[in-house]
Design a protein around this motif. Structure first.
Motif, PDB file in Angstrom:
ATOM      1  N   GLY A 151       0.834  -1.197   0.000  1.00 31.57           N
ATOM      2  CA  GLY A 151       0.000   0.000   0.000  1.00 31.57           C
ATOM      3  C   GLY A 151       0.869   1.247   0.000  1.00 31.57           C
ATOM      4  N   ASN A 152       0.227   2.392   0.145  1.00 30.88           N
ATOM      5  CA  ASN A 152       0.979   3.644   0.148  1.00 30.88           C
ATOM      6  C   ASN A 152       1.700   3.901   1.462  1.00 30.88           C
ATOM      7  N   THR A 153       1.236   3.264   2.544  1.00 31.10           N
ATOM      8  CA  THR A 153       1.894   3.426   3.840  1.00 31.10           C
ATOM      9  C   THR A 153       2.836   2.267   4.148  1.00 31.10           C
ATOM     10  N   ALA A 154       2.382   1.037   3.886  1.00 28.81           N
ATOM     11  CA  ALA A 154       3.115  -0.127   4.384  1.00 28.81           C
ATOM     12  C   ALA A 154       3.127  -1.283   3.385  1.00 28.81           C
ATOM     13  N   LYS A 208       2.780  -5.308   3.404  1.00 27.26           N
ATOM     14  CA  LYS A 208       2.329  -6.428   4.212  1.00 27.26           C
ATOM     15  C   LYS A 208       2.636  -7.722   3.461  1.00 27.26           C
ATOM     16  N   VAL A 230      -9.825   0.609   4.714  1.00 27.99           N
ATOM     17  CA  VAL A 230      -9.433   1.824   5.431  1.00 27.99           C
ATOM     18  C   VAL A 230      -7.921   1.828   5.628  1.00 27.99           C
ATOM     19  N   GLY A 231      -7.212   2.314   4.628  1.00 23.55           N
ATOM     20  CA  GLY A 231      -5.748   2.375   4.684  1.00 23.55           C
ATOM     21  C   GLY A 231      -5.294   3.818   4.593  1.00 23.55           C
ATOM     22  N   SER A 232      -4.251   4.078   3.808  1.00 25.42           N
ATOM     23  CA  SER A 232      -3.811   5.470   3.579  1.00 25.42           C
ATOM     24  C   SER A 232      -4.984   6.265   3.035  1.00 25.42           C
ATOM     25  N   LEU A 278      -7.461   8.075   7.703  1.00 25.90           N
ATOM     26  CA  LEU A 278      -7.353   8.804   8.971  1.00 25.90           C
ATOM     27  C   LEU A 278      -6.090   9.651   9.064  1.00 25.90           C
ATOM     28  N   GLN A 279      -4.978   9.046   8.709  1.00 24.30           N
ATOM     29  CA  GLN A 279      -3.696   9.745   8.847  1.00 24.30           C
ATOM     30  C   GLN A 279      -3.651  10.957   7.898  1.00 24.30           C
ATOM     31  N   LEU A 331      -4.573   9.168  16.273  1.00 22.83           N
ATOM     32  CA  LEU A 331      -5.699   8.781  15.420  1.00 22.83           C
ATOM     33  C   LEU A 331      -6.766   8.135  16.288  1.00 22.83           C
ATOM     34  N   PRO A 332      -8.036   8.172  15.862  1.00 21.04           N
ATOM     35  CA  PRO A 332      -9.069   7.534  16.680  1.00 21.04           C
ATOM     36  C   PRO A 332      -8.888   6.017  16.725  1.00 21.04           C
ATOM     37  N   GLY A 367      -8.014  -3.264   5.825  1.00 21.39           N
ATOM     38  CA  GLY A 367      -7.114  -2.118   5.932  1.00 21.39           C
ATOM     39  C   GLY A 367      -6.738  -1.842   7.378  1.00 21.39           C
ATOM     40  N   GLY A 368      -5.675  -1.061   7.544  1.00 24.40           N
ATOM     41  CA  GLY A 368      -5.086  -0.809   8.867  1.00 24.40           C
ATOM     42  C   GLY A 368      -6.079  -0.337   9.914  1.00 24.40           C
ATOM     43  N   ALA A 369      -7.083   0.422   9.511  1.00 19.01           N
ATOM     44  CA  ALA A 369      -8.049   0.941  10.479  1.00 19.01           C
ATOM     45  C   ALA A 369      -9.454   0.395  10.229  1.00 19.01           C
TER      46      ALA A 369
END
Ligand SMILES: Nc1ncnc2c1ncn2[C@@H]1O[C@H](COP(=O)(O)OP(=O)(O)O)[C@@H](O)[C@H]1O
Ligand SMILES: CC(C)(COP(=O)(O)O)[C@@H](O)C(=O)NCCC(=O)O
Ligand SMILES: [K+]
Length: 239
Positions: free
Chosen positions: A8-11, A13, A123-125, A146-147, A165-166, A210-212
């Motif tokens: 993904g754009n953040t991480a 996996k 729910v990722g980047s 979220l980020q 972040l929530p 996704g991460g969140a």
């Protein structure tokens, strides 16, 4: 042993195809002075080939593909959107423009919950929503995750600079800046999912990843949180 990657754009996996071993790292943690240091992924020995999905761009994707081809020395298959694959049509007019992570999540979702109208939410980047029904991806929506929403406020205001972040949905209106921002970000995501379902449903079943993804899954019924939904789609398009 096959290894599967979701970039993904953040991480990044990864997991072995049998699910026995897994890992992941933010791209930021893999960036050494001279380039990427993928030893930080902690891949196991004995790998024979790789399946890879990436929305992380050519530079990052190419660096990982080169690393895999050189260090464990394994062939890498890159997943691509192929409309009609597994009997699933693609809603995009230009299917090659649809994020491969979205396409894989849709493939896995349709296999997991057959005979239903689905809303697939990653729910990722970014947060992506994909509306689908058996044999058909209808299209969807992309918003900031979220980020990205937090940093937009951080960089665009003088006094709304919050670190966290929530982790949950708000239980009451926020009584400090952190609570006010966290609550709003969670409500915006939840509102986006509710409004998409209201306008473009009915939705028989919600799938979150996704991460969140866990933040929202409990808000919707019937729903399921499937953290590996993108990875689950890889074997379906690249047997
Ligand atoms: N503990 C957490 N609490 C809330 N959000 C999180 C948490 N961990 C990750 N996230 C969110 O998930 C995003 C990363 O998720 P991921 O699905 O790996 O993204 P990508 O696929 O875009 O690389 C972060 O940008 C952040 O918005
Ligand atoms: C929307 C995305 C950025 C989401 O990626 P992620 O949040 O998982 O990093 C990705 O699916 C993408 O680059 N899509 C291409 C544009 C599209 O799907 O229309
Ligand atoms: K995403």
């Amino acid at each position: 042993m096959i290894v599967e990657f979701d970039c993904g754009n953040t991480a990044v996996k990864w997991r072995t195809a049998d699910g026995a071993q897994r890992g992941g790292q933010p791209w930021a943690a893999l960036k050494a002075k001279a380039g990427f240091d993928f030893s930080g992924l902690g891949l196991p020995a004995g790998l024979t080939r790789a399946r890879l999905a990436s929305v992380a761009g050519e530079a990052r994707t190419g660096a990982l593909v080169n690393y895999l081809a050189c260090t464990p020395g394994i062939p890498v298959a890159l997943a691509q959107v192929v409309p009609g694959a597994n009997g699933v049509s693609c809603g995009y007019a230009a299917p090659e423009r649809l994020g491969i992570d979205r396409w894989l999540a849709v493939q896995a979702a349709l296999a997991l919950v057959p005979d239903a109208r689905l809303l697939v939410v990653d729910v990722g980047s970014a947060v992506t929503l994909d509306v689908c029904e058996p044999g058909r991806h209808l299209g969807g929506f992309i918003g900031p995750g979220l980020q990205l929403m937090r940093t937009a406020l951080y960089s665009g205001t003088h006094a709304v600079k919050v670190p966290d972040l929530p982790g949950t949905m708000p239980l009451a209106p926020g009584v400090d800046t952190q609570q006010a921002v966290s609550g709003a970000l969670a409500l915006m995501l939840s509102g986006l999912v509710h409004e998409t379902a209201r306008r473009f449903g009915p939705v028989d079943y919600y799938l979150f990843t996704g991460g969140a993804g866990g933040l929202l899954a409990r808000e919707f019924t019937p729903s399921r949180l499937v953290p590996d939904l993108v990875l689950d789609g890889l074997a379906l398009v690249l047997p």
